[in-house]
Design a protein around this motif. Structure first.
Motif, PDB file in Angstrom:
ATOM      1  N   ASP A  31      14.415  39.000 -74.005  1.00  0.00           N
ATOM      2  CA  ASP A  31      13.874  40.314 -74.352  1.00  0.00           C
ATOM      3  C   ASP A  31      14.935  41.391 -74.522  1.00  0.00           C
ATOM      4  O   ASP A  31      14.639  42.458 -75.057  1.00  0.00           O
ATOM      5  CB  ASP A  31      12.897  40.790 -73.272  1.00  0.00           C
ATOM      6  N   ARG A  32      16.139  41.140 -74.054  1.00  0.00           N
ATOM      7  CA  ARG A  32      17.171  42.180 -73.981  1.00  0.00           C
ATOM      8  C   ARG A  32      17.419  42.879 -75.319  1.00  0.00           C
ATOM      9  O   ARG A  32      17.422  44.107 -75.399  1.00  0.00           O
ATOM     10  CB  ARG A  32      18.478  41.619 -73.432  1.00  0.00           C
ATOM     11  N   VAL A  33      17.618  42.127 -76.392  1.00  0.00           N
ATOM     12  CA  VAL A  33      17.938  42.723 -77.692  1.00  0.00           C
ATOM     13  C   VAL A  33      16.808  43.651 -78.153  1.00  0.00           C
ATOM     14  O   VAL A  33      17.048  44.776 -78.584  1.00  0.00           O
ATOM     15  CB  VAL A  33      18.233  41.627 -78.746  1.00  0.00           C
ATOM     16  N   ASN A  34      15.566  43.180 -78.048  1.00  0.00           N
ATOM     17  CA  ASN A  34      14.427  43.996 -78.472  1.00  0.00           C
ATOM     18  C   ASN A  34      14.258  45.233 -77.597  1.00  0.00           C
ATOM     19  O   ASN A  34      13.929  46.309 -78.112  1.00  0.00           O
ATOM     20  CB  ASN A  34      13.142  43.179 -78.477  1.00  0.00           C
ATOM     21  N   LEU A  35      14.467  45.095 -76.314  1.00  0.00           N
ATOM     22  CA  LEU A  35      14.330  46.251 -75.431  1.00  0.00           C
ATOM     23  C   LEU A  35      15.410  47.294 -75.707  1.00  0.00           C
ATOM     24  O   LEU A  35      15.133  48.496 -75.713  1.00  0.00           O
ATOM     25  CB  LEU A  35      14.379  45.806 -73.966  1.00  0.00           C
TER      26      LEU A  35
END
Length: 73
Positions: A31-35
């Motif tokens: 999820d890191r990139v999207n967050l």
């Protein structure tokens, strides 16, 4: 066995809650990139504290080590 007292969150906890929420959210590699592309998704909802829907677990020194928020129904 360690004990972690649980209490309702108060407005003074918002900084610690926001920091913990952000760190824990970003710990998920998937999820890191999207967050990071949508930083508004990383803002802790202050209303959950004022509505007494957030509880915090604290260490012996009073530091918040976890939290749970119930859904607004």
């Amino acid at each position: 066995m360690a004990s972690f007292p649980i209490r309702y969150a108060v407005s003074a906890d918002l900084g610690a809650l926001g920091s913990l929420f952000r760190r824990s959210s970003l710990s998920n590699d998937g999820d890191r990139v999207n967050l990071l592309a949508n930083p508004d998704a990383l803002e802790f909802p202050e209303v959950s504290v004022s509505e007494r829907r957030t509880r915090v677990a604290t260490a012996s020194n009073g530091r918040i080590v976890g939290f749970a928020t119930t859904a607004d129904t």
